[in-house]
Design a protein around this motif. Structure first.
Motif, PDB file in Angstrom:
ATOM      1  N   GLN A  59       0.821  -1.209   0.000  1.00  0.00           N
ATOM      2  CA  GLN A  59       0.000   0.000   0.000  1.00  0.00           C
ATOM      3  C   GLN A  59       0.857   1.261   0.000  1.00  0.00           C
ATOM      4  O   GLN A  59       0.573   2.212  -0.746  1.00  0.00           O
ATOM      5  N   VAL A  60       1.901   1.299   0.824  1.00  0.00           N
ATOM      6  CA  VAL A  60       2.778   2.468   0.856  1.00  0.00           C
ATOM      7  C   VAL A  60       3.470   2.647  -0.495  1.00  0.00           C
ATOM      8  O   VAL A  60       3.571   3.772  -1.010  1.00  0.00           O
ATOM      9  N   THR A  61       3.919   1.560  -1.087  1.00  0.00           N
ATOM     10  CA  THR A  61       4.581   1.641  -2.394  1.00  0.00           C
ATOM     11  C   THR A  61       3.610   2.119  -3.464  1.00  0.00           C
ATOM     12  O   THR A  61       3.948   2.994  -4.283  1.00  0.00           O
ATOM     13  N   ALA A  62       2.403   1.565  -3.484  1.00  0.00           N
ATOM     14  CA  ALA A  62       1.419   1.934  -4.502  1.00  0.00           C
ATOM     15  C   ALA A  62       1.063   3.414  -4.444  1.00  0.00           C
ATOM     16  O   ALA A  62       0.862   4.061  -5.476  1.00  0.00           O
ATOM     17  N   VAL A  63       1.021   3.969  -3.232  1.00  0.00           N
ATOM     18  CA  VAL A  63       0.620   5.368  -3.080  1.00  0.00           C
ATOM     19  C   VAL A  63       1.804   6.323  -3.248  1.00  0.00           C
ATOM     20  O   VAL A  63       1.671   7.397  -3.841  1.00  0.00           O
ATOM     21  N   GLN A  64       2.967   5.953  -2.743  1.00  0.00           N
ATOM     22  CA  GLN A  64       4.100   6.880  -2.744  1.00  0.00           C
ATOM     23  C   GLN A  64       4.988   6.777  -3.986  1.00  0.00           C
ATOM     24  O   GLN A  64       5.731   7.729  -4.282  1.00  0.00           O
ATOM     25  N   LEU A  65       4.924   5.673  -4.719  1.00  0.00           N
ATOM     26  CA  LEU A  65       5.785   5.528  -5.888  1.00  0.00           C
ATOM     27  C   LEU A  65       5.448   6.514  -7.013  1.00  0.00           C
ATOM     28  O   LEU A  65       6.363   7.132  -7.584  1.00  0.00           O
ATOM     29  N   PRO A  66       4.175   6.703  -7.393  1.00  0.00           N
ATOM     30  CA  PRO A  66       3.868   7.643  -8.484  1.00  0.00           C
ATOM     31  C   PRO A  66       4.403   9.058  -8.253  1.00  0.00           C
ATOM     32  O   PRO A  66       5.048   9.620  -9.148  1.00  0.00           O
ATOM     33  N   PRO A  67       4.176   9.681  -7.068  1.00  0.00           N
ATOM     34  CA  PRO A  67       4.754  11.019  -6.880  1.00  0.00           C
ATOM     35  C   PRO A  67       6.286  11.001  -6.836  1.00  0.00           C
ATOM     36  O   PRO A  67       6.925  11.983  -7.229  1.00  0.00           O
ATOM     37  N   ALA A  68       6.872   9.893  -6.376  1.00  0.00           N
ATOM     38  CA  ALA A  68       8.339   9.787  -6.378  1.00  0.00           C
ATOM     39  C   ALA A  68       8.858   9.783  -7.811  1.00  0.00           C
ATOM     40  O   ALA A  68       9.843  10.471  -8.134  1.00  0.00           O
ATOM     41  N   LEU A  69       8.197   9.038  -8.687  1.00  0.00           N
ATOM     42  CA  LEU A  69       8.599   9.015 -10.094  1.00  0.00           C
ATOM     43  C   LEU A  69       8.410  10.392 -10.737  1.00  0.00           C
ATOM     44  O   LEU A  69       9.250  10.829 -11.543  1.00  0.00           O
ATOM     45  N   ALA A  70       7.338  11.077 -10.370  1.00  0.00           N
ATOM     46  CA  ALA A  70       7.100  12.410 -10.916  1.00  0.00           C
ATOM     47  C   ALA A  70       8.204  13.380 -10.492  1.00  0.00           C
ATOM     48  O   ALA A  70       8.647  14.226 -11.281  1.00  0.00           O
ATOM     49  N   THR A  71       8.665  13.238  -9.253  1.00  0.00           N
ATOM     50  CA  THR A  71       9.753  14.084  -8.770  1.00  0.00           C
ATOM     51  C   THR A  71      11.035  13.819  -9.557  1.00  0.00           C
ATOM     52  O   THR A  71      11.739  14.763  -9.957  1.00  0.00           O
ATOM     53  N   ILE A  72      11.326  12.554  -9.803  1.00  0.00           N
ATOM     54  CA  ILE A  72      12.524  12.190 -10.569  1.00  0.00           C
ATOM     55  C   ILE A  72      12.426  12.715 -11.999  1.00  0.00           C
ATOM     56  O   ILE A  72      13.381  13.283 -12.549  1.00  0.00           O
ATOM     57  N   ARG A  73      11.252  12.572 -12.622  1.00  0.00           N
ATOM     58  CA  ARG A  73      11.068  13.034 -14.000  1.00  0.00           C
ATOM     59  C   ARG A  73      11.168  14.555 -14.111  1.00  0.00           C
ATOM     60  O   ARG A  73      11.501  15.083 -15.175  1.00  0.00           O
ATOM     61  N   ALA A  74      10.908  15.239 -13.001  1.00  0.00           N
ATOM     62  CA  ALA A  74      11.014  16.694 -13.001  1.00  0.00           C
ATOM     63  C   ALA A  74      12.456  17.157 -12.841  1.00  0.00           C
ATOM     64  O   ALA A  74      12.720  18.365 -12.764  1.00  0.00           O
ATOM     65  N   GLY A  75      13.391  16.197 -12.773  1.00  0.00           N
ATOM     66  CA  GLY A  75      14.803  16.544 -12.661  1.00  0.00           C
ATOM     67  C   GLY A  75      15.276  16.785 -11.245  1.00  0.00           C
ATOM     68  O   GLY A  75      16.381  17.298 -11.033  1.00  0.00           O
ATOM     69  N   LEU A  76      14.471  16.393 -10.251  1.00  0.00           N
ATOM     70  CA  LEU A  76      14.828  16.593  -8.857  1.00  0.00           C
ATOM     71  C   LEU A  76      15.391  15.307  -8.250  1.00  0.00           C
ATOM     72  O   LEU A  76      15.364  14.247  -8.875  1.00  0.00           O
TER      73      LEU A  76
END
Length: 282
Positions: free
Chosen positions: A180-197
């Protein structure tokens, strides 16, 4: 915040969960109970019989040699049994009302008697996990689980499994927390990485290009494999395994999110190389 602290009664869990924004109730896990004689493994029964039988023989032998010594040994034997019974009853009382309650948007740890309920939401909680396999004389005995849950504005909770003061079926609720933690927190983590952060997980820092820890750094395109062995993370680079930190994975917050993200970035780097690196981004 500890919801319901000091009210001395179970209270309305639904209202508490709504106050914490946990969503709909899905199910709960109860404290582990001590197995009955019929449920005990044969070798455990034999060991218990041998232990009690041995103690009885010691008492009888001491009594036959000297009545005073026999009385002293008997008193010690009865005191030992009394401590065991007292420990059993104390643990039973401590377990009354305790629950690990799962909801759509989080989990709650309910204390003894249901008097307290500490809520954690999937989207903002941090989890430390320590899963240990125990062996005796080279033979596997059992696995113990310790999950430390924390979140903004709430106290931390240590949730155990595989122990007398733990919850039943830790392999089930532990996996549920991870998923559950992975399913919820992974998408915003990937978005942060894709934003160059960059993102930090304990000693690790990662971005779209590299994984770093202290003065060590490796590009995702150079990572051949990642493994966890004996509680530590290793990265294979150019045919050699590199230990990037001395901190055990049990001390890395949300390690399962970090590991899923790292595996994704390794695969993205490989895919980019296979496509000639022409503007491919995860």
């Amino acid at each position: 915040m500890t919801i319901g602290e000091g009210d001395g009664m179970a209270g309305d869990f639904g209202a508490r969960a709504e106050q914490a924004g946990l969503g709909a109730f899905r199910g709960a896990f109860q404290p582990a109970r001590r197995p009955t004689w019929k449920e005990m493994r044969i070798r455990d029964r034999i060991g218990l019989v041998i232990l009690v039988g041995g103690l009885v023989l010691v008492v009888v032998a001491a009594g036959s040699s000297s009545p005073v010594t026999g009385l002293i040994v008997l008193a010690a034997f009865l005191g030992f049994l009394g401590l065991i019974v007292f420990g059993f009853k104390s643990q039973t009382r401590a377990n009354v009302g305790r629950e690990l309650r799962f909801y759509d948007r989080g989990v709650a740890v309910v204390g003894t008697g249901g008097a307290t309920m500490v809520p954690y939401r999937w989207e903002e909680m941090s989890v430390l996990q320590e899963i240990t396999k125990h062996y005796r004389n080279g033979r596997y005995i059992r696995t113990t689980y310790v999950y430390t849950l924390s979140g903004p504005g709430v106290e931390a909770s240590r949730v155990k499994g595989g122990t007398l003061d733990g919850f039943e079926r830790p392999e089930a609720w532990g996996a549920e927390i991870q998923q559950q933690v992975t399913a919820v927190q992974l998408p915003p983590a990937l978005a942060t990485i894709r934003a160059g952060l960059s993102l930090e997980f304990g000693p690790f820092s990662l971005n779209a290009e590299r994984l770093s820890s202290g003065d060590k750094s490796v590009a995702w395109s150079e990572v051949q494999a990642i493994k966890t062995e004996r509680g530590f993370l290793s990265v294979k680079q150019q045919g050699r395994w590199l230990n990037m930190t001395t901190r055990a994975v049990s001390r890395i917050p949300n390690f399962f999110v970090f590991r899923t993200l790292a595996d994704h970035l390794v695969e993205a780097a490989r895919s980019s190389q296979q496509h000639g690196g022409a503007g491919h981004r995860s």
